[in-house]
Design a protein around this motif. Sequence first.
Motif, PDB file in Angstrom:
ATOM      1  N   HIS A  19       0.851  -1.186   0.000  1.00  0.00           N
ATOM      2  CA  HIS A  19       0.000   0.000   0.000  1.00  0.00           C
ATOM      3  C   HIS A  19       0.890   1.240   0.000  1.00  0.00           C
ATOM      4  O   HIS A  19       1.578   1.523   0.945  1.00  0.00           O
ATOM      5  CB  HIS A  19      -0.937   0.001   1.218  1.00  0.00           C
ATOM      6  N   ARG A  20       0.881   1.937  -1.081  1.00  0.00           N
ATOM      7  CA  ARG A  20       1.701   3.149  -1.194  1.00  0.00           C
ATOM      8  C   ARG A  20       0.996   4.306  -0.495  1.00  0.00           C
ATOM      9  O   ARG A  20      -0.221   4.365  -0.448  1.00  0.00           O
ATOM     10  CB  ARG A  20       1.916   3.512  -2.659  1.00  0.00           C
ATOM     11  N   GLN A  21       1.776   5.210   0.005  1.00  0.00           N
ATOM     12  CA  GLN A  21       1.207   6.414   0.600  1.00  0.00           C
ATOM     13  C   GLN A  21       0.583   7.262  -0.494  1.00  0.00           C
ATOM     14  O   GLN A  21       1.169   7.479  -1.539  1.00  0.00           O
ATOM     15  CB  GLN A  21       2.303   7.227   1.311  1.00  0.00           C
ATOM     16  N   SER A  22      -0.599   7.745  -0.253  1.00  0.00           N
ATOM     17  CA  SER A  22      -1.292   8.579  -1.216  1.00  0.00           C
ATOM     18  C   SER A  22      -0.643   9.952  -1.272  1.00  0.00           C
ATOM     19  O   SER A  22      -0.207  10.486  -0.254  1.00  0.00           O
ATOM     20  CB  SER A  22      -2.755   8.722  -0.807  1.00  0.00           C
ATOM     21  N   THR A  23      -0.577  10.510  -2.457  1.00  0.00           N
ATOM     22  CA  THR A  23      -0.061  11.868  -2.597  1.00  0.00           C
ATOM     23  C   THR A  23      -1.164  12.892  -2.364  1.00  0.00           C
ATOM     24  O   THR A  23      -0.905  14.077  -2.329  1.00  0.00           O
ATOM     25  CB  THR A  23       0.546  12.081  -3.998  1.00  0.00           C
ATOM     26  N   GLU A  24      -2.395  12.417  -2.240  1.00  0.00           N
ATOM     27  CA  GLU A  24      -3.533  13.289  -1.985  1.00  0.00           C
ATOM     28  C   GLU A  24      -3.562  13.671  -0.503  1.00  0.00           C
ATOM     29  O   GLU A  24      -3.377  12.823   0.360  1.00  0.00           O
ATOM     30  CB  GLU A  24      -4.841  12.565  -2.325  1.00  0.00           C
ATOM     31  N   PRO A  25      -3.846  14.924  -0.195  1.00  0.00           N
ATOM     32  CA  PRO A  25      -3.994  15.299   1.215  1.00  0.00           C
ATOM     33  C   PRO A  25      -5.246  14.636   1.802  1.00  0.00           C
ATOM     34  O   PRO A  25      -6.182  14.317   1.071  1.00  0.00           O
ATOM     35  CB  PRO A  25      -4.128  16.823   1.176  1.00  0.00           C
ATOM     36  N   PRO A  26      -5.296  14.432   3.119  1.00  0.00           N
ATOM     37  CA  PRO A  26      -6.414  13.722   3.725  1.00  0.00           C
ATOM     38  C   PRO A  26      -7.773  14.396   3.487  1.00  0.00           C
ATOM     39  O   PRO A  26      -8.792  13.739   3.462  1.00  0.00           O
ATOM     40  CB  PRO A  26      -6.086  13.706   5.210  1.00  0.00           C
ATOM     41  N   TRP A  27      -7.800  15.685   3.296  1.00  0.00           N
ATOM     42  CA  TRP A  27      -9.058  16.414   3.130  1.00  0.00           C
ATOM     43  C   TRP A  27      -9.540  16.437   1.686  1.00  0.00           C
ATOM     44  O   TRP A  27     -10.643  16.898   1.409  1.00  0.00           O
ATOM     45  CB  TRP A  27      -8.918  17.844   3.644  1.00  0.00           C
ATOM     46  N   SER A  28      -8.765  15.946   0.743  1.00  0.00           N
ATOM     47  CA  SER A  28      -9.096  16.088  -0.675  1.00  0.00           C
ATOM     48  C   SER A  28     -10.398  15.395  -1.077  1.00  0.00           C
ATOM     49  O   SER A  28     -11.041  15.802  -2.027  1.00  0.00           O
ATOM     50  CB  SER A  28      -7.954  15.592  -1.550  1.00  0.00           C
ATOM     51  N   GLY A  29     -10.812  14.379  -0.342  1.00  0.00           N
ATOM     52  CA  GLY A  29     -12.040  13.677  -0.692  1.00  0.00           C
ATOM     53  C   GLY A  29     -13.266  14.181   0.045  1.00  0.00           C
ATOM     54  O   GLY A  29     -14.343  13.613  -0.091  1.00  0.00           O
ATOM     55  N   LEU A  30     -13.117  15.241   0.815  1.00  0.00           N
ATOM     56  CA  LEU A  30     -14.246  15.748   1.586  1.00  0.00           C
ATOM     57  C   LEU A  30     -15.098  16.658   0.711  1.00  0.00           C
ATOM     58  O   LEU A  30     -14.930  17.875   0.676  1.00  0.00           O
ATOM     59  CB  LEU A  30     -13.753  16.473   2.843  1.00  0.00           C
ATOM     60  N   GLU A  31     -16.006  16.040   0.007  1.00  0.00           N
ATOM     61  CA  GLU A  31     -16.881  16.742  -0.928  1.00  0.00           C
ATOM     62  C   GLU A  31     -18.226  16.027  -0.929  1.00  0.00           C
ATOM     63  O   GLU A  31     -18.298  14.807  -0.837  1.00  0.00           O
ATOM     64  CB  GLU A  31     -16.272  16.716  -2.317  1.00  0.00           C
ATOM     65  N   LEU A  32     -19.301  16.805  -1.073  1.00  0.00           N
ATOM     66  CA  LEU A  32     -20.635  16.223  -1.031  1.00  0.00           C
ATOM     67  C   LEU A  32     -21.597  17.109  -1.802  1.00  0.00           C
ATOM     68  O   LEU A  32     -21.466  18.332  -1.786  1.00  0.00           O
ATOM     69  CB  LEU A  32     -21.074  16.122   0.432  1.00  0.00           C
ATOM     70  N   ARG A  33     -22.541  16.485  -2.467  1.00  0.00           N
ATOM     71  CA  ARG A  33     -23.609  17.215  -3.154  1.00  0.00           C
ATOM     72  C   ARG A  33     -24.880  17.133  -2.327  1.00  0.00           C
ATOM     73  O   ARG A  33     -25.072  16.187  -1.578  1.00  0.00           O
ATOM     74  CB  ARG A  33     -23.864  16.630  -4.535  1.00  0.00           C
ATOM     75  N   VAL A  34     -25.732  18.126  -2.489  1.00  0.00           N
ATOM     76  CA  VAL A  34     -27.023  18.138  -1.803  1.00  0.00           C
ATOM     77  C   VAL A  34     -28.097  18.206  -2.863  1.00  0.00           C
ATOM     78  O   VAL A  34     -28.037  19.071  -3.731  1.00  0.00           O
ATOM     79  CB  VAL A  34     -27.123  19.346  -0.842  1.00  0.00           C
ATOM     80  N   PRO A  35     -29.050  17.281  -2.830  1.00  0.00           N
ATOM     81  CA  PRO A  35     -29.258  16.249  -1.822  1.00  0.00           C
ATOM     82  C   PRO A  35     -28.297  15.082  -2.005  1.00  0.00           C
ATOM     83  O   PRO A  35     -27.675  14.929  -3.046  1.00  0.00           O
ATOM     84  CB  PRO A  35     -30.703  15.806  -2.067  1.00  0.00           C
ATOM     85  N   ASN A  36     -28.205  14.257  -0.960  1.00  0.00           N
ATOM     86  CA  ASN A  36     -27.383  13.059  -1.009  1.00  0.00           C
ATOM     87  C   ASN A  36     -28.121  11.939  -0.286  1.00  0.00           C
ATOM     88  O   ASN A  36     -29.163  12.176   0.314  1.00  0.00           O
ATOM     89  CB  ASN A  36     -26.004  13.324  -0.392  1.00  0.00           C
ATOM     90  N   ASP A  37     -27.590  10.736  -0.348  1.00  0.00           N
ATOM     91  CA  ASP A  37     -28.278   9.598   0.253  1.00  0.00           C
ATOM     92  C   ASP A  37     -27.610   9.114   1.542  1.00  0.00           C
ATOM     93  O   ASP A  37     -27.792   7.979   1.958  1.00  0.00           O
ATOM     94  CB  ASP A  37     -28.389   8.450  -0.744  1.00  0.00           C
ATOM     95  N   ARG A  38     -26.873   9.972   2.203  1.00  0.00           N
ATOM     96  CA  ARG A  38     -26.190   9.586   3.441  1.00  0.00           C
ATOM     97  C   ARG A  38     -27.161   9.598   4.625  1.00  0.00           C
ATOM     98  O   ARG A  38     -28.051  10.433   4.687  1.00  0.00           O
ATOM     99  CB  ARG A  38     -25.050  10.544   3.749  1.00  0.00           C
ATOM    100  N   SER A  39     -26.923   8.709   5.555  1.00  0.00           N
ATOM    101  CA  SER A  39     -27.708   8.688   6.793  1.00  0.00           C
ATOM    102  C   SER A  39     -27.267   9.857   7.674  1.00  0.00           C
ATOM    103  O   SER A  39     -26.196  10.439   7.472  1.00  0.00           O
ATOM    104  CB  SER A  39     -27.484   7.377   7.531  1.00  0.00           C
ATOM    105  N   ARG A  40     -28.075  10.162   8.659  1.00  0.00           N
ATOM    106  CA  ARG A  40     -27.722  11.241   9.584  1.00  0.00           C
ATOM    107  C   ARG A  40     -26.404  10.927  10.305  1.00  0.00           C
ATOM    108  O   ARG A  40     -25.564  11.809  10.461  1.00  0.00           O
ATOM    109  CB  ARG A  40     -28.834  11.480  10.590  1.00  0.00           C
ATOM    110  N   GLU A  41     -26.224   9.677  10.713  1.00  0.00           N
ATOM    111  CA  GLU A  41     -24.990   9.280  11.397  1.00  0.00           C
ATOM    112  C   GLU A  41     -23.779   9.469  10.491  1.00  0.00           C
ATOM    113  O   GLU A  41     -22.723   9.909  10.939  1.00  0.00           O
ATOM    114  CB  GLU A  41     -25.067   7.817  11.869  1.00  0.00           C
TER     115      GLU A  41
END
Length: 154
Positions: A19-41
């Motif tokens: 498993h290679r270390q990702s070159t992406e910063p940890p926050w790079s995937g924090l994206e979401l559209r509204v509406p979405n199908d995620r639970s409240r939790e």
Amino acid sequence: MTSERQHPRDRGIDRVPAHRQSTEPPWSGLELRVPNDRSRESLVSFVECVLVELTHADVGAEYRSSNIWGVKLTQYIAADTVGERFKKRHYDERLGWHEQTIPRQDVREELINRLSRPVSLATNQSHTHPVEEPDTFRVNPTWQLRTGRRTSKR
């Protein structure tokens, strides 16, 4: 005659990890559209991750909504190093920028409420030409928030 000693390469030393270390910063995937199908939790967990990244990295969170009257942005940036106070910057094309400092709990509640909406504000049918872009939420470097530049990988 065999030796009890193994060569370092035989023990896995100096091998490239599977498993290679990702070159992406940890926050790079924090994206979401509204509406979405995620639970409240799931949304609560997502927001907690965002708040941690805002506190520990030079990033800010931005909620973007478009409508017939233009773009509305709400940005959240850590105002202290312990993550208890945040700058909330709101932009409306008609009114310009407004900034205030708010506590972590208020940011948490606002984000959970916004991200759990069943419909995008952009799809509001109160005008004759609905906007087709959904509301979006993402974490970006603070310099991108200040300048408005985007470097999306779409």
